[in-house]
Scaffold this motif. Structure first.
Motif, PDB file in Angstrom:
ATOM      1  N   PHE A   1       0.831  -1.202   0.000  1.00 11.94           N
ATOM      2  CA  PHE A   1       0.000   0.000   0.000  1.00 11.94           C
ATOM      3  C   PHE A   1       0.867   1.255   0.000  1.00 11.94           C
ATOM      4  O   PHE A   1       0.587   2.217  -0.727  1.00 11.94           O
ATOM      5  CB  PHE A   1      -0.946   0.003   1.201  1.00 11.94           C
ATOM      6  N   GLU A   2       1.930   1.254   0.791  1.00 10.07           N
ATOM      7  CA  GLU A   2       2.842   2.403   0.801  1.00 10.07           C
ATOM      8  C   GLU A   2       3.477   2.606  -0.576  1.00 10.07           C
ATOM      9  O   GLU A   2       3.608   3.740  -1.039  1.00 10.07           O
ATOM     10  CB  GLU A   2       3.915   2.220   1.867  1.00 10.07           C
ATOM     11  N   ARG A   3       3.853   1.513  -1.237  1.00 16.46           N
ATOM     12  CA  ARG A   3       4.408   1.627  -2.588  1.00 16.46           C
ATOM     13  C   ARG A   3       3.362   2.176  -3.549  1.00 16.46           C
ATOM     14  O   ARG A   3       3.655   3.001  -4.411  1.00 16.46           O
ATOM     15  CB  ARG A   3       4.936   0.272  -3.068  1.00 16.46           C
ATOM     16  N   TYR A   4       2.124   1.722  -3.393  1.00 14.94           N
ATOM     17  CA  TYR A   4       1.030   2.226  -4.225  1.00 14.94           C
ATOM     18  C   TYR A   4       0.865   3.737  -4.039  1.00 14.94           C
ATOM     19  O   TYR A   4       0.696   4.474  -5.014  1.00 14.94           O
ATOM     20  CB  TYR A   4      -0.275   1.500  -3.886  1.00 14.94           C
ATOM     21  N   LEU A   5       0.897   4.212  -2.796  1.00 19.09           N
ATOM     22  CA  LEU A   5       0.733   5.644  -2.535  1.00 19.09           C
ATOM     23  C   LEU A   5       1.845   6.458  -3.177  1.00 19.09           C
ATOM     24  O   LEU A   5       1.615   7.585  -3.628  1.00 19.09           O
ATOM     25  CB  LEU A   5       0.682   5.920  -1.036  1.00 19.09           C
ATOM     26  N   GLU A   6       3.050   5.903  -3.209  1.00 21.68           N
ATOM     27  CA  GLU A   6       4.184   6.610  -3.806  1.00 21.68           C
ATOM     28  C   GLU A   6       4.047   6.695  -5.322  1.00 21.68           C
ATOM     29  O   GLU A   6       4.466   7.678  -5.932  1.00 21.68           O
ATOM     30  CB  GLU A   6       5.488   5.907  -3.445  1.00 21.68           C
ATOM     31  N   ASP A   7       3.468   5.666  -5.961  1.00 22.59           N
ATOM     32  CA  ASP A   7       3.387   5.619  -7.420  1.00 22.59           C
ATOM     33  C   ASP A   7       2.117   4.877  -7.857  1.00 22.59           C
ATOM     34  O   ASP A   7       2.187   3.755  -8.350  1.00 22.59           O
ATOM     35  CB  ASP A   7       4.635   4.939  -7.984  1.00 22.59           C
ATOM     36  N   PRO A   8       0.937   5.502  -7.684  1.00 22.22           N
ATOM     37  CA  PRO A   8      -0.312   4.805  -7.973  1.00 22.22           C
ATOM     38  C   PRO A   8      -0.507   4.469  -9.453  1.00 22.22           C
ATOM     39  O   PRO A   8      -1.271   3.565  -9.775  1.00 22.22           O
ATOM     40  CB  PRO A   8      -1.391   5.766  -7.484  1.00 22.22           C
ATOM     41  N   GLU A   9       0.172   5.166 -10.339  1.00 17.96           N
ATOM     42  CA  GLU A   9       0.029   4.897 -11.771  1.00 17.96           C
ATOM     43  C   GLU A   9       0.693   3.582 -12.177  1.00 17.96           C
ATOM     44  O   GLU A   9       0.255   2.928 -13.118  1.00 17.96           O
ATOM     45  CB  GLU A   9       0.627   6.050 -12.586  1.00 17.96           C
TER      46      GLU A   9
END
Length: 76
Positions: free
Chosen positions: A17-25
């Motif tokens: 989830f933290e990785r998603y927040l950093e780069d959701p695209e």
């Protein structure tokens, strides 16, 4: 620290989830989670809930279904 990543949530889910927040695209959310995500505003939510319950209580008082003086149902 105990439960820093959430109740019944796997540590890997929080990290993803933290990785998603950093780069959701380019990073999908963790499996089982669906965007969009938002940060909860608990104070606002509690104020809204209080207003709903207050309106329900006021309506019950107006209908004679609750006595605010005795904190009881009249006639019981």
């Amino acid at each position: 620290m105990h439960r820093t990543h959430g109740q019944r949530q796997k540590k890997e889910h929080w990290e993803q989830f933290e990785r998603y927040l950093e780069d959701p695209e380019n990073t999908p959310p963790p499996e089982g989670y669906t965007a969009p995500f938002y940060k909860a505003d608990r104070e606002k939510e509690m104020r809204e809930a209080h207003a709903v319950f207050k309106a329900r209580l006021d309506a019950a008082i107006a209908r004679g279904e609750w006595d605010p003086e005795t904190h009881s149902v009249p006639g019981t």
